[in-house]
Scaffold this motif. Structure first.
Motif, short mmCIF file in Angstrom:
data_model
loop_
_atom_site.label_atom_id
_atom_site.label_comp_id
_atom_site.label_asym_id
_atom_site.label_seq_id
_atom_site.Cartn_x
_atom_site.Cartn_y
_atom_site.Cartn_z
N ALA A 190 94.48 32.66 21.49
CA ALA A 190 94.75 31.16 20.83
C ALA A 190 96.33 30.81 20.81
CB ALA A 190 94.35 31.80 19.28
N GLY A 197 94.50 27.95 20.20
CA GLY A 197 93.58 28.00 18.98
C GLY A 197 93.75 26.93 17.90
N ILE A 222 84.01 31.36 22.11
CA ILE A 222 85.05 31.69 21.16
C ILE A 222 84.95 33.34 20.94
CG2 ILE A 222 85.45 31.50 18.64
CD1 ILE A 222 86.00 28.73 19.27
N ALA A 249 86.45 35.31 17.46
CA ALA A 249 87.03 34.74 16.28
C ALA A 249 87.07 36.14 15.24
CB ALA A 249 86.65 33.58 15.77
N LYS A 283 80.19 28.96 17.59
CA LYS A 283 81.54 28.45 18.24
C LYS A 283 81.70 26.93 17.79
CE LYS A 283 80.07 27.11 22.44
NZ LYS A 283 79.77 25.58 22.32
N LEU A 318 82.93 26.93 14.21
CA LEU A 318 84.50 27.23 14.17
C LEU A 318 85.32 26.15 14.68
CD1 LEU A 318 84.06 31.04 14.98
CD2 LEU A 318 85.12 30.20 13.04
N ILE A 325 90.38 31.80 15.12
CA ILE A 325 90.04 31.85 16.59
C ILE A 325 91.07 32.71 17.34
CG2 ILE A 325 89.77 30.41 18.57
CD1 ILE A 325 88.99 28.16 16.60
N ALA A 334 89.43 32.06 23.72
CA ALA A 334 88.39 31.23 24.07
C ALA A 334 88.14 31.26 25.37
CB ALA A 334 88.69 29.82 23.58
#
Ligand code: FAD
Length: 485
Positions: free
Chosen positions: A118, A149, A174, A176, A200, A203, A213, A216
């Motif tokens: 992130a 992020g 992602i 998280a 995903k 978020l 997060i 990714a």
């Protein structure tokens, strides 16, 4: 701290145990920068700034804070423009900065994806992709400071959305940390995965209110081997949108950016920032920064005219648009340096506005067919109320950044800003627009959400927030207008 018998000191000690002594700041000299936003419009208080170094530490911090009634404000590069990354309200909170989580975990050359943590700075990711002759297309003025992020949390847009989509479209998965400290691992990079709700997508754009997060999987694209960048003077805004379709049709959909800017704003930029000059002389009421890109090798081939195919297509198209009276004048960048100068002008807008004096900035979007109507009517409203409008926008996305400023820089205090906002909002509603295009809600637009978001959507959002963060510890006072804890 709320029914836990803990003191602030205990809490800071525990956080230091989790992330290490040197990664928790409490000294005002060290925390100050984390508690104020980029524009200097929002500032807040926090018990501490915590800088975890990995996902497990983020999880432990969230679990501890949840059990202790401490709110968490996730933070990336602090370039957000809606006050989302700054604590708000009276509840004790910590800022959780993802800055130390800045590793590129993996490149998948075959799948053309990258797994980034992130805290990776957007420009660093762009450079990493470029080193492999690939492109991460997300780009805008804050690229040297904003983080992946933060880009995901705000579903950032920028200049290339027209071709590649916004951050949501660039993300395949992602990782998280949720409000209970659990870790969602969605980093498989699958392009198809219909196994239930897409967390995903929940978020992305949630501005830190549903989870933190931590990493990714992002899509990479072929890097354009040929680019053509031009600054155009258009006869009208409607004509500019017409021109966009013509250019797309005649260049094989190769438009990467179609950015709108008005002459008064170009003047402000050139007058306030040293070394920037207007690409076109004279009074250009509707200017467009156009960029075409192609990774097809045939487009880079030089033909009989001495130009490559992409440039020839651009020149032919511009000629036709000039003949049709749609384009009035045009200058094409002749070197990478000139291209960088055009972009520097475009990406210096906010800095120039801040240097110029007080202003108010709408980040709005409209159906393309209604953009010109909005600008025409809003310009009249602004003039009637005594404001000078300065406009820039990602025109191909119908996204305008419409700034109101005073004519002489002196009379701002007396100008009826609230009335101008109300009139803009009414106009926007009439023209089916949105009051937040790409900068999110944060704390700035919470009241607009309360008053103008469709009640059914708002109550669904509140239910999701309640289900995923029942104690309301994740970024309270942002995005969804629900009563404070
Ligand atoms: P921050 O400002 O730190 O945080 C923004 C929000 O995301 C906050 O609510 C925060 O709590 C949350 N957040 C941050 N990191 C995480 C995380 N890891 N997990 C969960 N939540 C998190 N935006 C555009 O979309 N398009 C533009 O063209 C554009 N141009 C800009 C130009 C300038 C000069 C500036 C200063 C800003 C611009 N922005 C633009 C706004 C801003 O850069 C973006 O919103 C960016 O995505 C924010 O990233 P950040 O890392 O700075 O996030």
């Amino acid at each position: 701290m709320k029914g836990t018998g803990l003191t602030e000191e205990n809490a800071v000690d525990r956080l230091r145990e989790i992330v290490g002594e040197s990664h928790v700041f409490t000294d005002p000299a060290a925390t100050a920068a984390y508690l104020t936003d980029w524009m200097g419009d929002y500032s807040g208080d926090a018990l501490a700034v915590v800088r975890p170094g990995n996902t497990r530490e983020v999880s432990a911090v969230v679990e501890y804070c949840g059990a202790s009634g401490i709110a968490i404000v996730p933070q990336g590069g602090r370039t957000g423009l809606s006050g989302g990354g700054v604590p708000v309200g009276a509840s004790p909170s910590v800022v959780v900065s993802l800055a130390r989580m800045d590793a590129i975990r993996k490149f998948d050359d075959a799948g053309r994806t990258i797994i980034a943590e992130a805290g990776v700075i957007l420009e660093v990711l762009q450079d990493q992709a470029a080193q492999r002759n690939l492109l991460f297309p997300l780009s805008f003025g804050a690229k040297g400071s904003c983080t992946i992020g933060g880009n995901l949390a705000t579903n950032a847009g920028g200049s290339n959305v027209l071709r590649y989509g916004n951050t949501r479209d660039l993300c395949l998965g992602i990782e998280a940390v949720m409000a209970d400290g659990s870790i969602i691992n969605g980093l498989s990079g699958l392009r198809k995965d219909n196994t239930g709700y897409d967390l995903k997508d929940l978020l992305i754009g949630s501005e830190g209110t549903l989870g933190i997060i931590t990493a990714a999987v992002l899509k990479l694209f072929p890097r354009p081997s040929t680019r053509e960048t031009a600054f155009l003077s258009m006869a009208s805004l409607d004509g500019a949108l017409q021109a966009l379709n013509v250019i797309q049709d005649r260049t094989g959909n190769s438009v990467e950016a179609f950015e709108y800017i008005t002459q008064p704003l170009v003047d402000v930029i050139c007058n306030t920032l040293p070394g920037i000059r207007a690409p076109l002389a004279g009074n250009v009421s509707t200017a467009v920064l156009l960029e075409l890109g192609s990774s097809r090798s045939s487009d880079a081939e030089i033909n009989g005219t001495g130009a490559n195919r992409l440039r020839t297509a651009l020149l032919d198209t511009l000629e036709a648009l000039i003949e049709a009276g749609i384009v009035e004048d045009a200058v094409i960048a002749q070197s990478e340096r000139e291209r960088a100068e055009f972009w520097h002008l475009r990406e210096s807008v906010l800095e120039a506005l801040m240097a110029n004096g007080p202003f108010y900035f709408f980040d709005i979007s409209l159906p393309l067919a209604n953009v010109a109507a909005f600008v025409g009517e809003m310009d009249s409203i602004a003039a009637k109320l005594g404001f000078q409008p300065l406009i820039v926008g990602h025109l191909g996305d119908g996204n305008l950044h419409y700034a109101l400023t005073s004519n002489d820089g002196e009379r701002w205090q007396g100008l009826p800003l609230e009335l101008a906002k109300q009139e803009a909002l009414a106009l926007l509603q009439r023209l089916d627009g949105s009051f937040s295009a790409e900068h999110g809600i944060g704390q700035e637009k919470l009241e607009l959400m309360r008053r103008h978001k469709d009640p059914a959507q708002l109550s669904a959002m509140a239910a999701i927030k309640q289900a995923l963060d029942p104690a309301g510890i994740l970024n309270p006072g942002k995005v969804v207008p629900i009563d404070p804890r």
